[in-house]
Design an enzyme around this catalytic site. Structure first.
Site, PDB file in Angstrom:
ATOM      1  N   CYS A 290       0.728  -1.459   0.309  1.00 35.22           N
ATOM      2  CA  CYS A 290       0.336  -0.275  -0.179  1.00 35.22           C
ATOM      3  C   CYS A 290       0.441   1.399   0.053  1.00 35.22           C
ATOM      4  O   CYS A 290       1.910   1.820   0.973  1.00 35.22           O
ATOM      5  CB  CYS A 290      -1.067   0.053   0.839  1.00 35.22           C
ATOM      6  SG  CYS A 290      -2.149   1.095   1.693  1.00 35.22           S
TER       7      CYS A 290
ATOM      8  N   HIS B  79       2.819  -6.124  -7.541  1.00 33.87           N
ATOM      9  CA  HIS B  79       2.183  -5.157  -8.259  1.00 33.87           C
ATOM     10  C   HIS B  79       3.151  -4.481  -8.972  1.00 33.87           C
ATOM     11  O   HIS B  79       4.271  -4.267  -8.278  1.00 33.87           O
ATOM     12  CB  HIS B  79       1.551  -3.869  -7.557  1.00 33.87           C
ATOM     13  CG  HIS B  79       0.503  -2.918  -8.192  1.00 33.87           C
ATOM     14  ND1 HIS B  79      -0.327  -2.846  -8.922  1.00 33.87           N
ATOM     15  CD2 HIS B  79       1.290  -1.603  -8.618  1.00 33.87           C
ATOM     16  CE1 HIS B  79      -0.705  -2.096  -9.234  1.00 33.87           C
ATOM     17  NE2 HIS B  79       0.428  -0.834  -9.092  1.00 33.87           N
TER      18      HIS B  79
ATOM     19  N   GLY C  71      -1.156  -5.046 -11.384  1.00 38.88           N
ATOM     20  CA  GLY C  71      -1.410  -4.197 -11.836  1.00 38.88           C
ATOM     21  C   GLY C  71      -1.982  -3.322 -14.075  1.00 38.88           C
ATOM     22  O   GLY C  71      -1.520  -4.261 -14.950  1.00 38.88           O
ATOM     23  N   ASP C  72      -3.041  -2.856 -13.732  1.00 42.17           N
ATOM     24  CA  ASP C  72      -3.591  -2.330 -14.972  1.00 42.17           C
ATOM     25  C   ASP C  72      -4.253  -3.760 -15.878  1.00 42.17           C
ATOM     26  O   ASP C  72      -4.402  -3.304 -17.377  1.00 42.17           O
ATOM     27  CB  ASP C  72      -2.182  -2.334 -16.225  1.00 42.17           C
ATOM     28  CG  ASP C  72      -1.477  -0.677 -15.258  1.00 42.17           C
ATOM     29  OD1 ASP C  72      -2.200  -0.211 -13.973  1.00 42.17           O
ATOM     30  OD2 ASP C  72      -0.394  -0.290 -16.364  1.00 42.17           O
TER      31      ASP C  72
ATOM     32  N   ARG D 205      -8.822  -2.409  -9.981  1.00 41.01           N
ATOM     33  CA  ARG D 205      -9.324  -0.908  -9.997  1.00 41.01           C
ATOM     34  C   ARG D 205     -10.252  -1.318 -11.041  1.00 41.01           C
ATOM     35  O   ARG D 205     -11.808  -1.152 -10.964  1.00 41.01           O
ATOM     36  CB  ARG D 205      -8.663  -0.288 -10.167  1.00 41.01           C
ATOM     37  CG  ARG D 205      -7.773  -0.059  -9.128  1.00 41.01           C
ATOM     38  CD  ARG D 205      -6.946   1.337  -9.632  1.00 41.01           C
ATOM     39  NE  ARG D 205      -5.925   1.234 -10.263  1.00 41.01           N
ATOM     40  CZ  ARG D 205      -5.264   1.746 -10.752  1.00 41.01           C
ATOM     41  NH1 ARG D 205      -5.302   3.622 -11.084  1.00 41.01           N
ATOM     42  NH2 ARG D 205      -3.818   1.597 -11.386  1.00 41.01           N
TER      43      ARG D 205
END
Length: 330
Positions: free
Chosen positions: A102, A171, A205-206, A229
Site C-alpha cells: 500500500c 504489483h 497492475g493495469d 480497480r
C-alpha cells in the site's frame, strides 16, 4: 491447478485485490458470483485489531459462500503482526495475507505497507512473525521496490519464500509511482523464472480487459493475475476474461438489467451485513461505477445517492429498468 498451501485453485486463477473501502463482503460476493477464484478482505491494521477497533474487527467478517478467502493485515511491528495473525485465525479464513504494497502516505509513514520496502530485513522479520504464529498459509502482496533505484523484488521473493510464505502477488510499480505510469510486469516474470522460486507468483497492475489478461498470461508466464480497480463497478470482468481465454470471443456487455441487478444485490447484501442506515450509505459510492457510460443517467444516479430509505432506492432501480429497457451498452 495452483496450490497455496492446502488451498487448491484452478489453473491460472483470477484473484480479487484487497481494496480499501471496496473489497467488503457484499462486493466480494458479487465478484465471486461473476468468476473470481480467490478474494482478499480490505487491509486491516494490526494495531487496530489489537485495540479492538470496531472498524478493524468488522473487516474480519467472512462468509462460507465466498471461500476461498484471505484476510489481509498490515503493520510495522513484529509483535503486533504476530498477535493480529492469531486474532485473524479465530475467524477461520483460508489464508492470511500481508500487505507490503500500500503506497498511501498515512500507512507508509507508520512504517507499514510499502513503507517496509525500504527495509528488507524488517520485511522478513515481520513475515516470519506472522508465519510462525498461524497454521494458515501466509501470502504477501508487495511492489517492485521503493523507487526505480531500489527495485529489490528478486531478493524479497527469495527471502520471503525462505521464511515460509506460500504465494506472492507483485504489483508492477514502485511505491514512488503510486498508481501512475504503466505497470511493468517484466520484473515479475523474472521472479517467476528464478529456479529457486517454488511458490505461485501472481501479477497485478493495469489488467482491465480480456485481451490484456490473455496477452499478459502468454507473455509473462505467471501463475495467475490479481485484478483490482477494473473490477470496481464491473464484477463481470472475471467471467469475461475466463470466457475469452476459453473461446477467444467476448461475452456480451452487461445490460442495464444486469447492472441494476448487481446494484440491487449490492445494496441488499450491504443492508443484511451492516443494517439499513449504514448499508444504504456505504453502497452509494458504487452506483456511479455500475452505471458508468449510460447517457442521460445523471438524474437517476443523483436520486440513488440522495435517498436514505432502501425502498426509495429500489424504486429508482425499477424506474431505470423501465426507462432504459431498450438501451444498448457499447
Amino acid at each position: 491447478m495452483v496450490k497455496i498451501g492446502n488451498i487448491e485453485l484452478p489453473e491460472f486463477p483470477l484473484l480479487l485485490a484487497p481494496m480499501e473501502d471496496v473489497s467488503d463482503p457484499p462486493f466480494r460476493r458479487l465478484c465471486k458470483q461473476h468468476g473470481a477464484d480467490l478474494m482478499y478482505s480490505e487491509f486491516i491494521s494490526s494495531e487496530g485489531l489489537i485495540r479492538d477497533a470496531i472498524k478493524s474487527r468488522q473487516k474480519l467478517d467472512i462468509f462460507d459462500y465466498e471461500r476461498p478467502v484471505g484476510i489481509q493485515i498490515f503493520g510495522g511491528d513484529e509483535e503486533a503482526m504476530a498477535m493480529s495473525a492469531r486474532i485473524v485465525e479465530t475467524v477461520n479464513p483460508d489464508i492470511v495475507d500481508i500487505n507490503f504494497g500500500c503506497p498511501v502516505k498515512k500507512v507508509v509513514c507508520k512504517g507499514a505497507g510499502a513503507g517496509v520496502l525500504k527495509d528488507i530485513d524488517l520485511m522478513v522479520r515481520l513475515t516470519k512473525a506472522v508465519v510462525d504464529s498461524t497454521h494458515l498459509p501466509v501470502t504477501v502482496k508487495t511492489r517492485l521496490g521503493w523507487d526505480e533505484d531500489s527495485i529489490n523484488i528478486y531478493e524479497v521473493a527469495e527471502r520471503l519464500q525462505d521464511v515460509g510464505i506460500k504465494a506472492l502477488t507483485i504489483h508492477g510499480r514502485t511505491r514512488a509511482q503510486m498508481y501512475k505510469g504503466e505497470a511493468d510486469w517484466a520484473p515479475i516474470a523474472k521472479v517467476k523464472n528464478n529456479p529457486r522460486i517454488q511458490i505461485p507468483i501472481f501479477g497485478n497492475g493495469d489488467i482491465d480487459s480480456p485481451e490484456k489478461a490473455l496477452k499478459y498470461r502468454n507473455e509473462y508466464g505467471l501463475d495467475g493475475i490479481m485484478i483490482g480497480r477494473a473490477a470496481i463497478g464491473y464484477p463481470w470482468i472475471f467471467n469475461q476474461i475466463k470466457h475469452y481465454f476459453a473461446t477467444g470471443e467476448h461475452l456480451p456487455e452487461p445490460t442495464v438489467e444486469d447492472r441494476v441487478e448487481a446494484a440491487r444485490n449490492h445494496l441488499k447484501w450491504s443492508i443484511d451485513w451492516k443494517g439499513e442506515r449504514v448499508g444504504v450509505f456505504e453502497t452509494r459510492r458504487h452506483y456511479t461505477n455500475y452505471f458508468k457510460g449510460i447517457h442521460g443517467f445523471k438524474e437517476y444516479r443523483q436520486r440513488m445517492v440522495s435517498n436514505d430509505k432502501p425502498e426509495d432506492v429500489y424504486a429508482v432501480f425499477d424506474e431505470v429498468l423501465e426507462k432504459f429497457a431498450d438501451y444498448k451498452m457499447v
